[in-house]
Design a protein around this motif. Structure first.
Motif, PDB file in Angstrom:
ATOM      1  N   GLN A  49      11.481  -0.315  20.187  1.00 54.53           N
ATOM      2  CA  GLN A  49      12.865   0.066  18.880  1.00 54.53           C
ATOM      3  C   GLN A  49      12.897   0.634  18.191  1.00 54.53           C
ATOM      4  O   GLN A  49      14.314   0.818  18.190  1.00 54.53           O
ATOM      5  CB  GLN A  49      11.301  -1.105  17.884  1.00 54.53           C
ATOM      6  N   THR A  53      17.097   0.749  19.103  1.00 54.21           N
ATOM      7  CA  THR A  53      17.843   1.366  17.015  1.00 54.21           C
ATOM      8  C   THR A  53      18.872   2.055  17.893  1.00 54.21           C
ATOM      9  O   THR A  53      20.217   2.077  17.550  1.00 54.21           O
ATOM     10  CB  THR A  53      17.103   1.967  16.402  1.00 54.21           C
ATOM     11  N   GLU A  57      23.248   1.532  17.759  1.00 52.55           N
ATOM     12  CA  GLU A  57      23.628   2.974  16.485  1.00 52.55           C
ATOM     13  C   GLU A  57      24.729   3.531  17.082  1.00 52.55           C
ATOM     14  O   GLU A  57      26.393   4.095  16.889  1.00 52.55           O
ATOM     15  CB  GLU A  57      23.193   4.415  16.007  1.00 52.55           C
ATOM     16  N   THR A  84      25.635   6.290  11.184  1.00 54.98           N
ATOM     17  CA  THR A  84      24.220   6.302  10.624  1.00 54.98           C
ATOM     18  C   THR A  84      24.835   4.288   9.932  1.00 54.98           C
ATOM     19  O   THR A  84      25.821   4.262   9.361  1.00 54.98           O
ATOM     20  CB  THR A  84      23.945   6.680   9.221  1.00 54.98           C
TER      21      THR A  84
END
Length: 96
Positions: A49, A53, A57, A84
Motif C-alpha cells: 500500500q 501511494t 504521487e 502531495t
C-alpha cells in the motif's frame, strides 16, 4: 525520570531503504523459523500500500509537470513545492 519515556516509540526514518530493510527482516525471520506468517503478511500488505501511494504521487507529480510545461500554469491542487495530493479541495465560494 529524565530523558525518554520507557514506553515511548521511536519513529524510524520513512524511506524506501527502511521499508526494504523491514521486509528483508521479515523474510529472514520466516526463514529462520522464528517468524510469524500472519505478521509477515500484514507487513507485506502494508508495504504494498505504501509503494502504491508513492507510485501515485510520482505519477501525479509527472502529470503536473507536463501540465505546467504545456500551459505555463501551476495546478490549483498542489501543495507548495511537494507532490502531495490534495484529496479534498473545497470549491471556491461564489458570492451572489
Amino acid at each position: 525520570m529524565a530523558g525518554k519515556e520507557e514506553n515511548e516509540v521511536i519513529k524510524p526514518a520513512r524511506t524506501t531503504a527502511y521499508l526494504r530493510d523491514l521486509l528483508m527482516d521479515e523474510i529472514e525471520e520466516l526463514r529462520s523459523g522464528n517468524g510469524d506468517a500472519a505478521k509477515a503478511m500484514s507487513v507485506a500488505t502494508l508495504a504494498k500500500q505504501v509503494i502504491g501511494t508513492v507510485k501515485l504521487e510520482l505519477e501525479y507529480a509527472m502529470t503536473l509537470q507536463e501540465l505546467k510545461e504545456r500551459t505555463g500554469q501551476e495546478h490549483p491542487l498542489i501543495e507548495g513545492e511537494s507532490s502531495t495530493l490534495v484529496l479534498s479541495a473545497k470549491p471556491p465560494v461564489q458570492e451572489h
